[in-house]
Motif scaffolding. Sequence first.
Motif, PDB file in Angstrom:
ATOM      1  N   SER A 266      31.623  34.828 -10.883  1.00 25.92           N
ATOM      2  CA  SER A 266      30.401  35.354 -12.030  1.00 25.92           C
ATOM      3  C   SER A 266      29.154  35.311 -11.191  1.00 25.92           C
ATOM      4  O   SER A 266      28.789  34.228 -10.505  1.00 25.92           O
ATOM      5  CB  SER A 266      30.530  34.522 -13.212  1.00 25.92           C
ATOM      6  OG  SER A 266      31.814  34.691 -14.094  1.00 25.92           O
ATOM      7  N   LEU A 267      28.355  36.419 -11.621  1.00 28.30           N
ATOM      8  CA  LEU A 267      27.016  36.578 -11.146  1.00 28.30           C
ATOM      9  C   LEU A 267      26.090  37.099 -12.133  1.00 28.30           C
ATOM     10  O   LEU A 267      26.046  37.909 -12.664  1.00 28.30           O
ATOM     11  CB  LEU A 267      27.286  37.556  -9.817  1.00 28.30           C
ATOM     12  CG  LEU A 267      28.031  37.304  -8.754  1.00 28.30           C
ATOM     13  CD1 LEU A 267      28.213  38.541  -7.895  1.00 28.30           C
ATOM     14  CD2 LEU A 267      27.363  35.887  -7.992  1.00 28.30           C
ATOM     15  N   TRP A 268      24.856  36.426 -11.897  1.00 30.77           N
ATOM     16  CA  TRP A 268      23.733  36.887 -12.854  1.00 30.77           C
ATOM     17  C   TRP A 268      23.034  37.926 -12.164  1.00 30.77           C
ATOM     18  O   TRP A 268      22.655  37.697 -10.897  1.00 30.77           O
ATOM     19  CB  TRP A 268      22.734  35.580 -13.294  1.00 30.77           C
ATOM     20  CG  TRP A 268      23.231  34.840 -14.246  1.00 30.77           C
ATOM     21  CD1 TRP A 268      24.041  33.513 -14.202  1.00 30.77           C
ATOM     22  CD2 TRP A 268      23.283  34.915 -15.811  1.00 30.77           C
ATOM     23  NE1 TRP A 268      24.248  33.197 -15.476  1.00 30.77           N
ATOM     24  CE2 TRP A 268      23.696  33.973 -16.391  1.00 30.77           C
ATOM     25  CE3 TRP A 268      22.538  36.138 -16.406  1.00 30.77           C
ATOM     26  CZ2 TRP A 268      24.055  33.967 -17.892  1.00 30.77           C
ATOM     27  CZ3 TRP A 268      22.837  36.078 -17.945  1.00 30.77           C
ATOM     28  CH2 TRP A 268      23.371  34.954 -18.548  1.00 30.77           C
ATOM     29  N   GLY A 269      22.447  38.722 -12.824  1.00 25.76           N
ATOM     30  CA  GLY A 269      21.586  40.001 -12.234  1.00 25.76           C
ATOM     31  C   GLY A 269      20.593  40.318 -13.163  1.00 25.76           C
ATOM     32  O   GLY A 269      20.620  39.888 -14.449  1.00 25.76           O
ATOM     33  N   GLN A 270      19.670  41.178 -12.542  1.00 27.38           N
ATOM     34  CA  GLN A 270      18.567  41.855 -13.620  1.00 27.38           C
ATOM     35  C   GLN A 270      19.118  43.055 -14.277  1.00 27.38           C
ATOM     36  O   GLN A 270      19.693  44.033 -13.741  1.00 27.38           O
ATOM     37  CB  GLN A 270      17.310  42.366 -12.803  1.00 27.38           C
ATOM     38  CG  GLN A 270      16.528  41.074 -12.327  1.00 27.38           C
ATOM     39  CD  GLN A 270      15.174  41.539 -11.570  1.00 27.38           C
ATOM     40  OE1 GLN A 270      14.999  42.732 -11.239  1.00 27.38           O
ATOM     41  NE2 GLN A 270      14.244  40.866 -11.550  1.00 27.38           N
ATOM     42  N   SER A 271      18.973  43.305 -15.487  1.00 28.73           N
ATOM     43  CA  SER A 271      19.582  44.176 -16.351  1.00 28.73           C
ATOM     44  C   SER A 271      18.415  45.493 -15.945  1.00 28.73           C
ATOM     45  O   SER A 271      17.160  45.577 -15.797  1.00 28.73           O
ATOM     46  CB  SER A 271      19.486  44.161 -17.747  1.00 28.73           C
ATOM     47  OG  SER A 271      20.141  42.870 -18.007  1.00 28.73           O
TER      48      SER A 271
END
Length: 352
Positions: A266-271
């Motif tokens: 799972s990875l967070w990124g910029q929308s």
Amino acid sequence: MTKLAVQDLHLSYGDNAILKGVSMELRQGEVVSLLGPSGSGKTTLLRAVAGLELPHRGTIQIEGKPVFDGGKNREVPAEKRNLGLVFQSYALWPHRTVFDNVAYGLKLRSVPGAETRQRVDHALQNLGLGHLGDRLPHQLSGGQQQRVAIARALVYNPPVILMDEPLSNLDAKLREEARAWLRELILKMQLSALVVTHDQNEAMAMSDRILLLNNGVIEQQGTPEEMYGRPQTLFAADFMGSNNRIEGTVTEVRNGATLLHGPGWSLWGQSRGTPKNAGATATAMIRLERVRVVDGAGDNRVRLPLVTSMYLGDRWEYLFHLGEMRLRAYGPAALSPGDQWIEIPSGDLWVY
């Protein structure tokens, strides 16, 4: 001052639409590069400005004077547009000397002999060719032939110079040197240039602005920094730079950030672009140089098997497997075989 203005330009070959409403401007002392994949319309746009292709709609103005107006059925022929042209093949007369090649356009314009010699000598000196005026093209290197083609385009001080892949015939090392002196020449002479290239490094090094074309329309335009660091669409992000492309499912959206999920990660990124809702599939992009090999677990880190390390001279490139996808990164030294912890900074992971 605007040197070139193109408005709503349309051009088709039969039923095949090549340009689909392109608008752009070129200002005094500015270099604009047309960048895009094969078939995107960049060379067609350049040739339309030059008068070598006939659009069927839109307008083209050079220094405020219309040279094409589809609505008024107005078209100024190429030879009367007073533009400097540098072709990919250089198109030098093989039986004429360097001096005569550069002087050819002035003789067609009936410029007096003394003025012709003065202007040709000045152009050759500016490009470091002053000692080669009596040579024939086959006696020159590729880089020297390229400079002759540029001198020929500049000798009558055109308001705009058009360049179609001007460095493509040079080998890799000479291309790097050539783009440096060409940028220096552009700054020195305050040229207004429209340049077609397929090489993004060349476009970023030489240009004040880049127009990225995709299927006959401008996908995005901006400074090299904007195009590389703030791409507005997935196409722009993918086309510029060396990238990792990560496909996954959106599981959470929070304050402009997107959590992307895949098998075992799972990875967070910029929308970016149109926001995705939870459950939707999405594509994330991150530049290779933004991926980091780290010592252990942490936020936005994954443990991945190393496939290989590849030596590139100034750095190493690493290849990992992220499920069925490949993930690449750069580093200063070869890595030991086995699993490695990889950090993907959330601010550099763009989710489309």
